[in-house]
Design a protein around this motif. Sequence first.
Motif, PDB file in Angstrom:
ATOM      1  N   CYS A 149       0.846  -1.194   0.000  1.00 56.10           N
ATOM      2  CA  CYS A 149       0.000   0.000   0.000  1.00 56.10           C
ATOM      3  C   CYS A 149       0.883   1.245   0.000  1.00 56.10           C
ATOM      4  O   CYS A 149       1.765   1.386   0.843  1.00 56.10           O
ATOM      5  N   CYS A 152       0.180   3.463   3.513  1.00 58.36           N
ATOM      6  CA  CYS A 152       0.578   3.054   4.869  1.00 58.36           C
ATOM      7  C   CYS A 152       1.703   2.014   4.869  1.00 58.36           C
ATOM      8  O   CYS A 152       2.228   1.696   5.930  1.00 58.36           O
ATOM      9  N   CYS A 178      -6.966   3.128   6.758  1.00 56.89           N
ATOM     10  CA  CYS A 178      -6.268   3.384   5.505  1.00 56.89           C
ATOM     11  C   CYS A 178      -7.329   3.603   4.442  1.00 56.89           C
ATOM     12  O   CYS A 178      -8.513   3.542   4.729  1.00 56.89           O
TER      13      CYS A 178
HETATM   14 ZN   LIG Z   1      -2.817   1.055   3.476  1.00 55.42          ZN
END
Ligand SMILES: [Zn+2]
Length: 291
Positions: A149, A152, A178
């Motif tokens: 990701c 994050c 997120c």
């Molecule tokens: Zn994330």
Amino acid sequence: MSKSSKKISAAPSWLGLTPNRLSFVFLPDRAETLRKIFQLAIGGLGSYAIASYLDEEKVPTFTGSLNWDHTTIDSMLRNRATYGEYQPKSFAAGHKRGIPSGPPVSSYYPAVIDKATFDAAQVARQQNLSRRGRKGNDLANIFGDLCSCAYCGSKVIFHRISNVQVLVCDQVLNQGACSRSAWSYSDFEITVLAFLAHPALLQLSRSELKGALLDLVAEIKGLSSDRERRYARRVDIAILLKRIVVGLAIHSAGNLSLTRHSSAQIRKDIAGRFLEIQLQGGQSYPCISIR
Ligand SMILES: [Zn+2]
């Protein structure tokens, strides 16, 4: 179970005991291998395919034997000690493997994965077993554990929402904060493979691997009716991708102006989503969804 009690010596194969035998410790390489096995299973690889993948990647077995065995993989995937649970057993006469005795003890072992990952792998295993039993399965996710990701840094994992297959941040599935956006899997795969097929990338340091990848991608287009062969070729593609690509950082919500509230449903395919492809050798490229 009190904290000071001696642990049994038969630790799961990815754990060791401290010298005083009071607690378990990770064998770090093995814990990492075990996590990879779960990610591959969730991605749709069956135990045979996982075994050949680990052999290809020359990942050492836990037993010292030369090759991975699919039954070992399958029993690890079913082993609740992976998320820390211990089931006491009694060994009455005639029960060599023991029968469950009393309630399971949670947090007895250090958890290598969380319960949600374990559960996801059980669903994937069942789907895989039932489909392969019928007609032979398609390998659902050729990207394995390459996706992360961009917001994050967590893993982006393969996930099924009813009949739709998506890639979504692990944090979101674990109730973390997120972007609650997902990228539909089929679109993602087309986007990445089209990018890797671009003539400008032919100068890759590992161009021989890229040639092999393009051959495989061309080959599976003609294999829609031959499921067993298609599955095998997709496993080959997954293995090649690991040699060409270091990582795929996914911006599934584009510029994040559309970030969704943590209670929102996962919504897929936001305009402006893109990813960063990092290739072996250090080059990194932005890659925009082709739809
Ligand atoms: Zn994330």
